[in-house]
Design a protein around this motif. Structure first.
Motif, PDB file in Angstrom:
ATOM      1  N   SER A  41       0.859  -1.184   0.000  1.00  0.00           N
ATOM      2  CA  SER A  41       0.000   0.000   0.000  1.00  0.00           C
ATOM      3  C   SER A  41       0.892   1.229   0.000  1.00  0.00           C
ATOM      4  O   SER A  41       1.849   1.305   0.768  1.00  0.00           O
ATOM      5  N   GLY A  42       0.577   2.185  -0.874  1.00  0.00           N
ATOM      6  CA  GLY A  42       1.422   3.372  -0.944  1.00  0.00           C
ATOM      7  C   GLY A  42       0.942   4.333  -2.001  1.00  0.00           C
ATOM      8  O   GLY A  42      -0.231   4.713  -2.035  1.00  0.00           O
ATOM      9  N   HIS A  43       1.851   4.701  -2.922  1.00  0.00           N
ATOM     10  CA  HIS A  43       1.524   5.705  -3.925  1.00  0.00           C
ATOM     11  C   HIS A  43       2.370   5.493  -5.186  1.00  0.00           C
ATOM     12  O   HIS A  43       3.365   4.784  -5.161  1.00  0.00           O
ATOM     13  N   ILE A  44       1.934   6.140  -6.277  1.00  0.00           N
ATOM     14  CA  ILE A  44       2.704   6.112  -7.518  1.00  0.00           C
ATOM     15  C   ILE A  44       3.885   7.071  -7.371  1.00  0.00           C
ATOM     16  O   ILE A  44       3.704   8.259  -7.106  1.00  0.00           O
ATOM     17  N   HIS A  45       5.063   6.551  -7.555  1.00  0.00           N
ATOM     18  CA  HIS A  45       6.280   7.329  -7.342  1.00  0.00           C
ATOM     19  C   HIS A  45       6.793   7.949  -8.642  1.00  0.00           C
ATOM     20  O   HIS A  45       7.229   9.097  -8.662  1.00  0.00           O
ATOM     21  N   ASP A 142       8.896  -3.172   6.158  1.00  0.00           N
ATOM     22  CA  ASP A 142       7.544  -2.671   5.937  1.00  0.00           C
ATOM     23  C   ASP A 142       6.584  -3.844   5.797  1.00  0.00           C
ATOM     24  O   ASP A 142       6.999  -4.996   5.645  1.00  0.00           O
ATOM     25  N   ASP A 143       5.294  -3.561   5.851  1.00  0.00           N
ATOM     26  CA  ASP A 143       4.298  -4.614   5.665  1.00  0.00           C
ATOM     27  C   ASP A 143       3.375  -4.250   4.513  1.00  0.00           C
ATOM     28  O   ASP A 143       3.496  -3.188   3.896  1.00  0.00           O
ATOM     29  N   LYS A 144       2.455  -5.124   4.204  1.00  0.00           N
ATOM     30  CA  LYS A 144       1.589  -4.942   3.039  1.00  0.00           C
ATOM     31  C   LYS A 144       0.634  -3.763   3.186  1.00  0.00           C
ATOM     32  O   LYS A 144       0.094  -3.261   2.197  1.00  0.00           O
ATOM     33  N   ASN A 145       0.411  -3.312   4.433  1.00  0.00           N
ATOM     34  CA  ASN A 145      -0.507  -2.204   4.666  1.00  0.00           C
ATOM     35  C   ASN A 145       0.186  -0.847   4.660  1.00  0.00           C
ATOM     36  O   ASN A 145      -0.442   0.168   4.950  1.00  0.00           O
ATOM     37  N   GLY A 146       1.503  -0.820   4.341  1.00  0.00           N
ATOM     38  CA  GLY A 146       2.228   0.433   4.307  1.00  0.00           C
ATOM     39  C   GLY A 146       2.717   0.868   5.668  1.00  0.00           C
ATOM     40  O   GLY A 146       3.070   2.032   5.858  1.00  0.00           O
ATOM     41  N   GLY A 147       2.757  -0.047   6.636  1.00  0.00           N
ATOM     42  CA  GLY A 147       3.253   0.264   7.970  1.00  0.00           C
ATOM     43  C   GLY A 147       4.666  -0.254   8.153  1.00  0.00           C
ATOM     44  O   GLY A 147       5.199  -0.988   7.319  1.00  0.00           O
ATOM     45  N   LEU A 148       5.274   0.148   9.267  1.00  0.00           N
ATOM     46  CA  LEU A 148       6.621  -0.289   9.616  1.00  0.00           C
ATOM     47  C   LEU A 148       6.506  -1.322  10.724  1.00  0.00           C
ATOM     48  O   LEU A 148       5.746  -1.139  11.683  1.00  0.00           O
ATOM     49  N   VAL A 149       7.263  -2.417  10.593  1.00  0.00           N
ATOM     50  CA  VAL A 149       7.220  -3.509  11.563  1.00  0.00           C
ATOM     51  C   VAL A 149       8.552  -3.594  12.288  1.00  0.00           C
ATOM     52  O   VAL A 149       9.613  -3.598  11.653  1.00  0.00           O
ATOM     53  N   ALA A 150       8.503  -3.658  13.621  1.00  0.00           N
ATOM     54  CA  ALA A 150       9.680  -3.949  14.445  1.00  0.00           C
ATOM     55  C   ALA A 150       9.647  -5.445  14.733  1.00  0.00           C
ATOM     56  O   ALA A 150       8.887  -5.903  15.578  1.00  0.00           O
ATOM     57  N   GLN A 151      10.454  -6.187  13.984  1.00  0.00           N
ATOM     58  CA  GLN A 151      10.422  -7.649  14.028  1.00  0.00           C
ATOM     59  C   GLN A 151      11.367  -8.179  15.097  1.00  0.00           C
ATOM     60  O   GLN A 151      12.545  -7.842  15.141  1.00  0.00           O
ATOM     61  N   GLY A 152      10.848  -9.013  15.988  1.00  0.00           N
ATOM     62  CA  GLY A 152      11.681  -9.726  16.942  1.00  0.00           C
ATOM     63  C   GLY A 152      12.001 -11.094  16.395  1.00  0.00           C
ATOM     64  O   GLY A 152      12.404 -11.242  15.245  1.00  0.00           O
ATOM     65  N   ASN A 153      11.807 -12.127  17.189  1.00  0.00           N
ATOM     66  CA  ASN A 153      12.039 -13.489  16.709  1.00  0.00           C
ATOM     67  C   ASN A 153      11.011 -13.851  15.653  1.00  0.00           C
ATOM     68  O   ASN A 153       9.858 -13.420  15.704  1.00  0.00           O
ATOM     69  N   ALA A 154      11.431 -14.653  14.682  1.00  0.00           N
ATOM     70  CA  ALA A 154      10.532 -15.104  13.627  1.00  0.00           C
ATOM     71  C   ALA A 154      10.013 -16.497  13.950  1.00  0.00           C
ATOM     72  O   ALA A 154      10.566 -17.210  14.789  1.00  0.00           O
TER      73      ALA A 154
END
Length: 350
Positions: A41-45, A142-154
């Motif tokens: 999710s985002g915009h045309i660059h 980043d995630d599919k919704n255009g947000g930022l994820v702070a990833q810990g253990n997977a």
């Protein structure tokens, strides 16, 4: 951040007046779906148009909403945070660009407040959070919704299995010594009326050692914020993990976009691979990069996977079973988990 470049078709307006009614233009909000699933999710660059006597093409580039956090300087008058947590700092600097941070399986204690954090000149929200992330043991994506994820253990459970001769079009593997097997991070504290420069300078240090290697190197770095012993231990383990992940890097190309689970692959997904040609059979690889393509040859996905990207506790304690060919020609790579030490010889696992 997620980027997509694609060629599109547009209806030509009356008398060729395309520019009077562009269907897709820079700045337009947009979403991208692959195989019917939301990808970004985002915009045309960017928009690029070209033609000659025989061809006319329109190509647009899409950028994730997170691009704003990567490119824009932090618009804050106050350049210092006192006793703010990672999440609180992220909320403050990301709000003006419309990006939200969420944590996924963060390590214990990641919400510990930072005593002092200063914003550097022209620093972006992403660069600020990136340099702070090593003190809290999280990785940014980043995630599919255009947000930022702070990833810990997977998740330790493989999201997909790749087997030579079954679902791999092509593959390659690079194995090498870890660039840095020992990492030490030293730091200092801010002075006050009750301390001396000698006490504050080099007051704490954190060290991470990797066992099980016949090749050792030592790297020492300086903390860029006032940090205590626990912060520096976390930073040392984080930096060493970057090095350990380079021991094994695998490139896999497969047909289509979806995994066998029916989902699109994501960065940090764990995968397994069984390839006698690569002398590799393991299930402790994590995806570091994903590239989707579609052209005259059809749809294909290229994955770059590495040994570790998040906590090394995700690595299996026992060596995976090998094929007869692998047993005859290869040695299993079984590095131990990092041992973190601090001043006075204190030791513990991260």
């Amino acid at each position: 951040m997620r980027m997509v470049t694609l060629s599109v078709t547009e209806k030509v307006g009356t008398n060729g007046a395309v520019g009077q009614s562009l269907q897709i233009k820079p700045g337009d909000s947009a979403t991208v779906k692959l195989a019917g699933q939301l990808f970004a999710s985002g915009h045309i660059h960017e928009r690029q148009v070209a033609y000659d006597a025989n061809n006319h093409s329109v190509r647009v580039t899409f950028a994730s909403q997170v691009q704003k956090a990567v490119r824009q300087s932090i618009p804050l008058k106050d350049g210092e945070f006192k006793n703010y947590s990672f999440q609180a700092i992220a909320n403050k600097v990301l709000a003006p660009v419309g990006v939200v941070l969420k944590a996924l399986n963060p390590p214990a204690g990641w919400e510990k407040p930072f005593k002092y954090v200063n914003i550097e000149p022209d620093e972006t929200p992403f660069s600020l959070l990136s340099r702070l992330s090593k003190y809290r043991g999280v990785w940014l994506r980043d995630d599919k919704n255009g947000g930022l994820v702070a990833q810990g253990n997977a998740d330790k459970k493989p999201a997909a299995e790749f087997v030579e001769g079954r679902n791999i079009l092509s593959a390659s593997c690079l194995a090498q010594n870890a660039p840095d097997t020992t990492v030490e991070v030293t730091g200092q504290q801010r002075g006050d009326d009750n301390s001396t420069p000698a006490k504050n300078r080099g007051a704490f240090s954190g060290k991470a050692d990797s066992s099980g290697s016949n090749f050792t190197t030592y790297k020492r770095t300086q903390a860029d914020i006032p940090a205590d012993r626990d912060d520096l231990k976390q930073a040392a383990g984080y930096c060493q993990l970057l090095s350990l992940s380079q021991q094994v890097t695998v490139r896999i190309v497969y047909q289509g976009w979806l995994l066998s689970s029916g989902n699109l692959p994501e960065v940090f997904d764990q995968i397994s691979i069984d390839s006698p040609m690569l002398l590799l059979k393991t299930s402790d690889l994590q995806i570091a990069e994903v590239t989707f393509t579609q052209d005259q040859a059809g749809t294909r996905t290229t994955l770059i996977a590495q040994k570790w990207l998040t906590s090394p506790f995700g690595v299996q304690g026992a060596a995976p079973e090998q094929t007869d060919a692998q047993k005859a020609t290869s040695t299993v790579i079984t590095p131990g988990a990092p041992i973190v030490t601090g001043p006075g010889g204190l030791a513990g696992h991260i």
